[in-house]
Design an enzyme around this catalytic site. Sequence first.
Site, PDB file in Angstrom:
ATOM      1  N   LYS A   1       0.804  -1.198   0.000  1.00 46.44           N
ATOM      2  CA  LYS A   1       0.000   0.000   0.000  1.00 46.44           C
ATOM      3  C   LYS A   1       0.855   1.274   0.000  1.00 46.44           C
ATOM      4  O   LYS A   1       0.376   2.358  -0.312  1.00 46.44           O
ATOM      5  CB  LYS A   1      -0.876   0.030   1.266  1.00 46.44           C
ATOM      6  CG  LYS A   1      -1.774  -1.146   1.429  1.00 46.44           C
ATOM      7  CD  LYS A   1      -2.497  -1.046   2.798  1.00 46.44           C
ATOM      8  CE  LYS A   1      -3.107  -2.374   3.166  1.00 46.44           C
ATOM      9  NZ  LYS A   1      -3.584  -2.355   4.563  1.00 46.44           N
ATOM     10  N   GLY A   2       2.114   1.131   0.378  1.00 48.91           N
ATOM     11  CA  GLY A   2       2.938   2.308   0.682  1.00 48.91           C
ATOM     12  C   GLY A   2       3.092   3.318  -0.437  1.00 48.91           C
ATOM     13  O   GLY A   2       3.224   4.510  -0.181  1.00 48.91           O
TER      14      GLY A   2
ATOM     15  N   GLU B   1       7.793   2.454  -5.926  1.00 49.98           N
ATOM     16  CA  GLU B   1       7.807   1.972  -4.543  1.00 49.98           C
ATOM     17  C   GLU B   1       7.957   3.160  -3.593  1.00 49.98           C
ATOM     18  O   GLU B   1       8.473   4.212  -3.980  1.00 49.98           O
ATOM     19  CB  GLU B   1       8.967   0.961  -4.417  1.00 49.98           C
ATOM     20  CG  GLU B   1       9.227   0.377  -3.066  1.00 49.98           C
ATOM     21  CD  GLU B   1       8.091  -0.439  -2.454  1.00 49.98           C
ATOM     22  OE1 GLU B   1       7.001   0.135  -2.257  1.00 49.98           O
ATOM     23  OE2 GLU B   1       8.305  -1.619  -2.127  1.00 49.98           O
ATOM     24  N   ASP B   2       7.518   2.990  -2.364  1.00 53.96           N
ATOM     25  CA  ASP B   2       7.663   4.079  -1.389  1.00 53.96           C
ATOM     26  C   ASP B   2       9.080   4.162  -0.835  1.00 53.96           C
ATOM     27  O   ASP B   2       9.668   5.221  -0.751  1.00 53.96           O
ATOM     28  CB  ASP B   2       6.637   3.936  -0.243  1.00 53.96           C
ATOM     29  CG  ASP B   2       6.686   2.577   0.443  1.00 53.96           C
ATOM     30  OD1 ASP B   2       7.385   1.664  -0.050  1.00 53.96           O
ATOM     31  OD2 ASP B   2       6.009   2.411   1.479  1.00 53.96           O
TER      32      ASP B   2
ATOM     33  N   ASP C   1      14.699  -0.216   1.703  1.00 63.05           N
ATOM     34  CA  ASP C   1      15.445  -0.201   2.958  1.00 63.05           C
ATOM     35  C   ASP C   1      16.569  -1.239   2.850  1.00 63.05           C
ATOM     36  O   ASP C   1      17.647  -0.928   2.356  1.00 63.05           O
ATOM     37  CB  ASP C   1      14.432  -0.513   4.078  1.00 63.05           C
ATOM     38  CG  ASP C   1      15.005  -0.446   5.473  1.00 63.05           C
ATOM     39  OD1 ASP C   1      16.136   0.011   5.621  1.00 63.05           O
ATOM     40  OD2 ASP C   1      14.309  -0.853   6.423  1.00 63.05           O
TER      41      ASP C   1
ATOM     42  N   LYS D   1      17.192   4.055   1.825  1.00 67.55           N
ATOM     43  CA  LYS D   1      18.077   4.104   3.003  1.00 67.55           C
ATOM     44  C   LYS D   1      19.346   3.329   2.657  1.00 67.55           C
ATOM     45  O   LYS D   1      19.426   2.130   2.937  1.00 67.55           O
ATOM     46  CB  LYS D   1      17.404   3.420   4.193  1.00 67.55           C
ATOM     47  CG  LYS D   1      16.218   4.134   4.782  1.00 67.55           C
ATOM     48  CD  LYS D   1      15.743   3.360   6.019  1.00 67.55           C
ATOM     49  CE  LYS D   1      14.395   3.804   6.488  1.00 67.55           C
ATOM     50  NZ  LYS D   1      13.831   2.887   7.498  1.00 67.55           N
TER      51      LYS D   1
ATOM     52  N   PHE E   1      12.922   5.433  11.052  1.00 69.10           N
ATOM     53  CA  PHE E   1      11.642   4.850  10.649  1.00 69.10           C
ATOM     54  C   PHE E   1      10.718   6.000  10.256  1.00 69.10           C
ATOM     55  O   PHE E   1      10.331   6.816  11.090  1.00 69.10           O
ATOM     56  CB  PHE E   1      11.030   4.014  11.774  1.00 69.10           C
ATOM     57  CG  PHE E   1       9.829   3.253  11.304  1.00 69.10           C
ATOM     58  CD1 PHE E   1       9.983   2.087  10.560  1.00 69.10           C
ATOM     59  CD2 PHE E   1       8.540   3.709  11.557  1.00 69.10           C
ATOM     60  CE1 PHE E   1       8.873   1.384  10.094  1.00 69.10           C
ATOM     61  CE2 PHE E   1       7.423   3.023  11.096  1.00 69.10           C
ATOM     62  CZ  PHE E   1       7.597   1.858  10.365  1.00 69.10           C
ATOM     63  N   VAL E   2      10.386   6.073   8.982  1.00 70.91           N
ATOM     64  CA  VAL E   2       9.638   7.226   8.479  1.00 70.91           C
ATOM     65  C   VAL E   2       8.169   6.880   8.245  1.00 70.91           C
ATOM     66  O   VAL E   2       7.820   5.736   7.962  1.00 70.91           O
ATOM     67  CB  VAL E   2      10.280   7.812   7.201  1.00 70.91           C
ATOM     68  CG1 VAL E   2      11.608   8.473   7.523  1.00 70.91           C
ATOM     69  CG2 VAL E   2      10.453   6.752   6.122  1.00 70.91           C
TER      70      VAL E   2
ATOM     71  N   ASP F   1       3.272   3.879   6.453  1.00 69.99           N
ATOM     72  CA  ASP F   1       2.413   3.706   7.627  1.00 69.99           C
ATOM     73  C   ASP F   1       3.184   3.517   8.927  1.00 69.99           C
ATOM     74  O   ASP F   1       4.352   3.146   8.941  1.00 69.99           O
ATOM     75  CB  ASP F   1       1.505   2.489   7.436  1.00 69.99           C
ATOM     76  CG  ASP F   1       2.266   1.169   7.564  1.00 69.99           C
ATOM     77  OD1 ASP F   1       3.334   1.047   6.957  1.00 69.99           O
ATOM     78  OD2 ASP F   1       1.792   0.274   8.296  1.00 69.99           O
TER      79      ASP F   1
ATOM     80  N   ARG G   1      -0.867   7.018   6.986  1.00 73.42           N
ATOM     81  CA  ARG G   1      -0.486   7.053   5.565  1.00 73.42           C
ATOM     82  C   ARG G   1      -0.943   8.356   4.906  1.00 73.42           C
ATOM     83  O   ARG G   1      -0.416   8.752   3.863  1.00 73.42           O
ATOM     84  CB  ARG G   1      -1.127   5.885   4.807  1.00 73.42           C
ATOM     85  CG  ARG G   1      -0.607   4.511   5.192  1.00 73.42           C
ATOM     86  CD  ARG G   1      -1.138   3.475   4.209  1.00 73.42           C
ATOM     87  NE  ARG G   1      -1.022   2.111   4.703  1.00 73.42           N
ATOM     88  CZ  ARG G   1       0.054   1.347   4.556  1.00 73.42           C
ATOM     89  NH1 ARG G   1       1.112   1.812   3.933  1.00 73.42           N
ATOM     90  NH2 ARG G   1       0.075   0.118   5.030  1.00 73.42           N
TER      91      ARG G   1
HETATM   92  P1  5GP Z   1      13.083  -3.681   2.605  1.00 73.87           P
HETATM   93  O1  5GP Z   1      13.875  -3.726   3.897  1.00 73.87           O
HETATM   94  O2  5GP Z   1      12.742  -5.064   2.148  1.00 73.87           O
HETATM   95  O3  5GP Z   1      13.821  -2.875   1.563  1.00 73.87           O
HETATM   96  O4  5GP Z   1      11.743  -2.926   2.928  1.00 73.87           O
HETATM   97  C1  5GP Z   1      10.636  -3.659   3.331  1.00 73.87           C
HETATM   98  C2  5GP Z   1       9.433  -2.801   3.507  1.00 73.87           C
HETATM   99  O5  5GP Z   1       9.507  -2.296   4.822  1.00 73.87           O
HETATM  100  C3  5GP Z   1       9.231  -1.567   2.632  1.00 73.87           C
HETATM  101  O6  5GP Z   1       8.610  -1.833   1.397  1.00 73.87           O
HETATM  102  C4  5GP Z   1       8.327  -0.746   3.513  1.00 73.87           C
HETATM  103  O7  5GP Z   1       6.982  -1.181   3.353  1.00 73.87           O
HETATM  104  C5  5GP Z   1       8.819  -1.112   4.899  1.00 73.87           C
HETATM  105  N1  5GP Z   1       9.710  -0.077   5.426  1.00 73.87           N
HETATM  106  C6  5GP Z   1      11.058  -0.030   5.392  1.00 73.87           C
HETATM  107  N2  5GP Z   1      11.501   1.074   6.002  1.00 73.87           N
HETATM  108  C7  5GP Z   1      10.396   1.748   6.420  1.00 73.87           C
HETATM  109  C8  5GP Z   1      10.187   2.974   7.111  1.00 73.87           C
HETATM  110  O8  5GP Z   1      11.111   3.723   7.479  1.00 73.87           O
HETATM  111  N3  5GP Z   1       8.895   3.328   7.344  1.00 73.87           N
HETATM  112  C9  5GP Z   1       7.837   2.566   6.967  1.00 73.87           C
HETATM  113  N4  5GP Z   1       6.612   2.994   7.260  1.00 73.87           N
HETATM  114  N5  5GP Z   1       7.988   1.397   6.318  1.00 73.87           N
HETATM  115  C10 5GP Z   1       9.264   1.005   6.044  1.00 73.87           C
END
Ligand code: 5GP
Length: 179
Positions: free
Chosen positions: A44-45, A100-101, A104, A132, A153-154, A160, A166
């Site tokens: 949803k992000g 993508e939002d 990380d 990040k 953590f944003v 969300d 959101r």
């Molecule tokens: P990944 O670590 O696999 O790159 O990210 C996994 C998912 O974790 C992202 O798609 C996102 O939904 C969530 N995520 C990662 N960092 C953050 C953050 O700082 N804030 C929020 N709300 N979600 C995050």
Amino acid sequence: MRHRAEKLELLIAEEDLRRRCRELGEEITADYAGEEIHVIGVLKGACVFVADLIREIDLDLSLDFLGLSSYGSRTESSGVVRMTSDLSVPIKGRHVVVVEDIVDTGLTMKYLLENLRTRMPESLEVCTLLHKPSNAKVEVPLKYVGFEIADEFVIGYGLDDAEYSRHLPYVGYVPQSES
Ligand code: 5GP
């Protein structure tokens, strides 16, 4: 009431999000000049970002969504990803831009790109609002990045806090003392 916005520190203001969407839209428009693109928003992000971004793209464009949910704690990605809803149309032979939002660790995007590549798009690129870099566990090709951010953590602008917040029009973070 962990989801109350007044606990957040501002990280990226509304006008900076708007300006960056315009710049990314112009970049995508120039890169794909003369082509059609198929945008895939990751739910949803990315719901807010993709809605703003596509309105800044001046190309023939179609839009689809897929839903992903990653297992893990609130702030720690496990890399185990579940597809909660799939695309509604095939992507074979199309120029696909995944929106993508946030990237990380990169584990979610790695899983998604591997999945989409098996469907044989003509090309496949990623546009992420946030990245990040300090948290990367795997290399993923990110062609378009809105903002590189520190390991906070944003929340907001689609991102969300346990499904809340959101709708905030800016990106904020929870100061350490409040998290
Ligand atoms: P990944 O670590 O696999 O790159 O990210 C996994 C998912 O974790 C992202 O798609 C996102 O939904 C969530 N995520 C990662 N960092 C953050 C953050 O700082 N804030 C929020 N709300 N979600 C995050």
